[in-house]
Design a protein around this motif. Structure first.
Motif, mmCIF file in Angstrom:
data_model
loop_
_atom_site.group_PDB
_atom_site.id
_atom_site.type_symbol
_atom_site.label_atom_id
_atom_site.label_comp_id
_atom_site.label_asym_id
_atom_site.label_seq_id
_atom_site.Cartn_x
_atom_site.Cartn_y
_atom_site.Cartn_z
ATOM 1 N N LEU A 191 -5.554 -5.510 5.029
ATOM 2 C CA LEU A 191 -4.189 -5.145 4.707
ATOM 3 C C LEU A 191 -3.208 -4.499 5.003
ATOM 4 C CD1 LEU A 191 -4.724 -7.771 1.426
ATOM 5 C CD2 LEU A 191 -4.897 -8.838 3.612
ATOM 6 N N ALA A 192 -3.462 -3.567 4.880
ATOM 7 C CA ALA A 192 -2.757 -2.865 4.526
ATOM 8 C C ALA A 192 -2.654 -2.713 6.447
ATOM 9 C CB ALA A 192 -3.264 -0.857 4.790
ATOM 10 N N ALA A 193 -3.654 -2.388 8.002
ATOM 11 C CA ALA A 193 -3.394 -2.840 8.503
ATOM 12 C C ALA A 193 -2.507 -4.292 8.800
ATOM 13 C CB ALA A 193 -4.819 -2.968 10.038
ATOM 14 N N MET A 194 -2.627 -5.319 9.313
ATOM 15 C CA MET A 194 -1.918 -6.275 8.708
ATOM 16 C C MET A 194 -0.329 -6.506 8.624
ATOM 17 S SD MET A 194 -2.865 -10.027 6.724
ATOM 18 C CE MET A 194 -4.319 -9.926 7.703
ATOM 19 N N GLY A 195 -0.644 -5.680 6.952
ATOM 20 C CA GLY A 195 1.203 -4.820 6.857
ATOM 21 C C GLY A 195 1.652 -4.935 8.367
ATOM 22 N N ILE A 196 0.940 -3.573 8.955
ATOM 23 C CA ILE A 196 1.528 -2.588 9.216
ATOM 24 C C ILE A 196 2.268 -4.073 10.790
ATOM 25 C CG2 ILE A 196 0.815 -0.567 11.378
ATOM 26 C CD1 ILE A 196 -0.830 0.962 9.340
ATOM 27 N N LYS A 197 1.186 -3.895 11.329
ATOM 28 C CA LYS A 197 1.173 -4.927 13.125
ATOM 29 C C LYS A 197 2.112 -5.949 12.421
ATOM 30 C CE LYS A 197 -0.893 -8.930 14.925
ATOM 31 N NZ LYS A 197 -2.066 -10.473 14.019
ATOM 32 N N ASN A 198 2.951 -6.262 10.838
ATOM 33 C CA ASN A 198 3.440 -7.192 11.007
ATOM 34 C C ASN A 198 5.071 -7.014 10.896
ATOM 35 O OD1 ASN A 198 2.389 -10.048 11.318
ATOM 36 N ND2 ASN A 198 1.150 -10.052 10.419
ATOM 37 N N ASN A 199 5.004 -5.340 10.405
ATOM 38 C CA ASN A 199 6.275 -4.434 10.398
ATOM 39 C C ASN A 199 6.709 -4.259 9.435
ATOM 40 O OD1 ASN A 199 6.975 -4.254 13.551
ATOM 41 N ND2 ASN A 199 7.156 -6.159 13.459
ATOM 42 N N TRP A 200 5.932 -4.865 7.305
ATOM 43 C CA TRP A 200 6.202 -4.016 6.570
ATOM 44 C C TRP A 200 6.735 -3.163 6.051
ATOM 45 C CZ3 TRP A 200 7.114 -7.444 2.973
ATOM 46 C CH2 TRP A 200 6.802 -8.704 2.766
ATOM 47 N N ASN A 201 7.370 -2.335 5.290
ATOM 48 C CA ASN A 201 7.343 -0.603 5.173
ATOM 49 C C ASN A 201 6.701 -0.883 4.419
ATOM 50 O OD1 ASN A 201 9.802 -0.734 7.078
ATOM 51 N ND2 ASN A 201 11.439 -1.209 6.023
ATOM 52 N N GLY A 202 6.212 -1.128 3.518
ATOM 53 C CA GLY A 202 5.146 -0.741 2.055
ATOM 54 C C GLY A 202 4.631 -1.624 1.755
ATOM 55 N N VAL A 203 4.094 -1.344 0.444
ATOM 56 C CA VAL A 203 3.538 -2.197 -0.566
ATOM 57 C C VAL A 203 3.395 -1.446 -1.598
ATOM 58 C CG1 VAL A 203 1.504 -3.527 -1.048
ATOM 59 C CG2 VAL A 203 2.361 -3.203 0.871
ATOM 60 N N VAL A 204 4.041 -1.396 -2.535
ATOM 61 C CA VAL A 204 4.077 -0.784 -4.038
ATOM 62 C C VAL A 204 3.278 -2.350 -5.369
ATOM 63 C CG1 VAL A 204 5.116 -0.599 -6.358
ATOM 64 C CG2 VAL A 204 6.056 -0.113 -4.104
ATOM 65 N N ILE A 205 2.193 -1.824 -5.137
ATOM 66 C CA ILE A 205 1.026 -2.693 -5.934
ATOM 67 C C ILE A 205 0.826 -2.270 -7.524
ATOM 68 C CG2 ILE A 205 -1.063 -3.339 -6.204
ATOM 69 C CD1 ILE A 205 -1.541 -3.066 -3.641
ATOM 70 N N PHE A 206 1.390 -2.572 -9.010
ATOM 71 C CA PHE A 206 0.688 -3.092 -9.830
ATOM 72 C C PHE A 206 -0.096 -3.317 -10.093
ATOM 73 C CE2 PHE A 206 1.603 -4.108 -14.769
ATOM 74 C CZ PHE A 206 1.896 -2.847 -15.043
ATOM 75 N N GLY A 207 -1.390 -1.929 -10.019
ATOM 76 C CA GLY A 207 -2.722 -2.852 -10.014
ATOM 77 C C GLY A 207 -3.181 -1.406 -8.898
ATOM 78 N N CYS A 208 -4.789 -2.076 -8.670
ATOM 79 C CA CYS A 208 -5.575 -0.844 -7.722
ATOM 80 C C CYS A 208 -5.246 -1.118 -6.180
ATOM 81 C CB CYS A 208 -7.358 -0.354 -8.028
ATOM 82 S SG CYS A 208 -6.864 -0.308 -9.611
ATOM 83 N N ILE A 209 -5.625 -0.356 -5.064
ATOM 84 C CA ILE A 209 -6.089 -0.499 -4.234
ATOM 85 C C ILE A 209 -7.799 -0.266 -3.807
ATOM 86 C CG2 ILE A 209 -4.272 -0.549 -3.068
ATOM 87 C CD1 ILE A 209 -4.899 2.786 -1.858
ATOM 88 N N ARG A 210 -8.233 0.025 -2.478
ATOM 89 C CA ARG A 210 -9.465 0.430 -1.765
ATOM 90 C C ARG A 210 -9.537 0.672 -0.351
ATOM 91 N NH1 ARG A 210 -14.034 -4.169 -1.528
ATOM 92 N NH2 ARG A 210 -13.881 -4.544 0.295
ATOM 93 N N ASP A 211 -10.269 1.859 0.083
ATOM 94 C CA ASP A 211 -10.295 2.233 0.777
ATOM 95 C C ASP A 211 -8.802 3.782 1.391
ATOM 96 O OD1 ASP A 211 -12.668 0.341 2.085
ATOM 97 O OD2 ASP A 211 -10.619 -1.290 2.312
ATOM 98 N N SER A 212 -9.007 4.033 0.524
ATOM 99 C CA SER A 212 -7.537 4.641 0.214
ATOM 100 C C SER A 212 -7.961 5.910 0.928
ATOM 101 C CB SER A 212 -7.927 5.195 -1.043
ATOM 102 O OG SER A 212 -8.519 6.203 -1.254
ATOM 103 N N ARG A 213 -9.218 6.180 2.083
ATOM 104 C CA ARG A 213 -9.724 7.933 2.411
ATOM 105 C C ARG A 213 -8.606 6.790 3.971
ATOM 106 N NH1 ARG A 213 -14.768 9.692 3.162
ATOM 107 N NH2 ARG A 213 -14.995 7.114 2.252
ATOM 108 N N GLU A 214 -8.683 5.257 4.649
ATOM 109 C CA GLU A 214 -8.171 5.274 5.590
ATOM 110 C C GLU A 214 -6.826 5.013 5.525
ATOM 111 O OE1 GLU A 214 -11.402 4.364 4.271
ATOM 112 O OE2 GLU A 214 -12.656 4.196 5.541
#
Length: 160
Positions: free
Chosen positions: A79-102
C-alpha cells in the motif's frame, strides 16, 4: 522545501491544532511531509485505505483513524508503494503498519503508533472523507497537515 512544525508553531500558533504526543513514530523515508487532508475511518479493516491510496494523491496526506488498534496493520509495503505511485505525500495512521523495514526505504511519509505483522480484515467497512479525531486534533478533509520528527500540526488553511 521542508517546512518544520516548530517554525509553524512559532509563526502560526493561533491558527494551529497541535497533536498531543501520543507515541507516533516515523516509518517512511520521508520524515518531513505535508498536504491537504483526506481521511479514512476504519477499525481493523483496510480496504478503504487501499481504495483511497489508489486515487490521485498529489499534494495530499491520508489520515487514517484506525481507532488506535494495535491488533493488526492497516498498511504495509504494497500500500505504501501504491501511495508513492499515486503521488501521496504521506500517511498518518492512528493504528499500526507492517513491513516497516521496507517502508523505511520508501519515499513517502508514514507516521503510525506501532508495527505488527498481523494483516487486517479485508472487509470494506468504514467511512471516507469524514472528520476524524485523535491526539486532541480534529482532522477535517480539505484542511492542511504538516508533519516532521517533532510532531503533527493542522491548519484550516494552507500556510506555506
Amino acid at each position: 522545501m521542508d517546512i518544520y512544525t516548530a517554525d509553524l508553531c512559532d509563526d502560526f500558533i493561533d491558527v494551529l491544532q497541535v497533536a498531543t504526543p501520543i507515541g507516533f513514530k516515523d516509518y517512511g523515508a520521508k520524515k518531513n511531509f505535508r498536504g491537504e487532508i483526506v481521511t479514512v475511518k476504519c477499525f481493523e479493516k483496510n480496504p478503504l485505505v487501499k481504495q483511497t491510496l489508489n486515487t490521485d494523491g498529489t499534494g495530499k496526506v491520508l489520515v487514517v483513524d484506525g481507532g488506535g488498534s494495535l491488533n493488526c496493520a492497516l498498511m504495509g509495503d504494497n500500500l505504501a508503494a501504491m501511495g508513492i505511485k499515486n503521488n501521496w505525500n504521506g500517511v498518518v495512521i492512528f493504528g499500526c503498519i507492517r513491513d516497516s523495514r521496507e517502508i523505511a526505504t520508501m519515499d513517502i511519509g508514514v507516521k503510525a503508533l506501532n508495527t505488527t505483522p498481523r494483516k487486517s480484515i479485508k472487509i470494506p467497512e468504514g467511512e471516507v472523507n469524514v472528520k476524524v479525531s485523535f491526539a486532541d486534533i480534529d482532522f477535517t478533509p480539505g484542511h492542511y497537515i504538516y508533519c516532521d520528527e517533532d510532531g503533527i500540526v493542522v491548519s484550516k488553511t494552507k500556510l506555506v
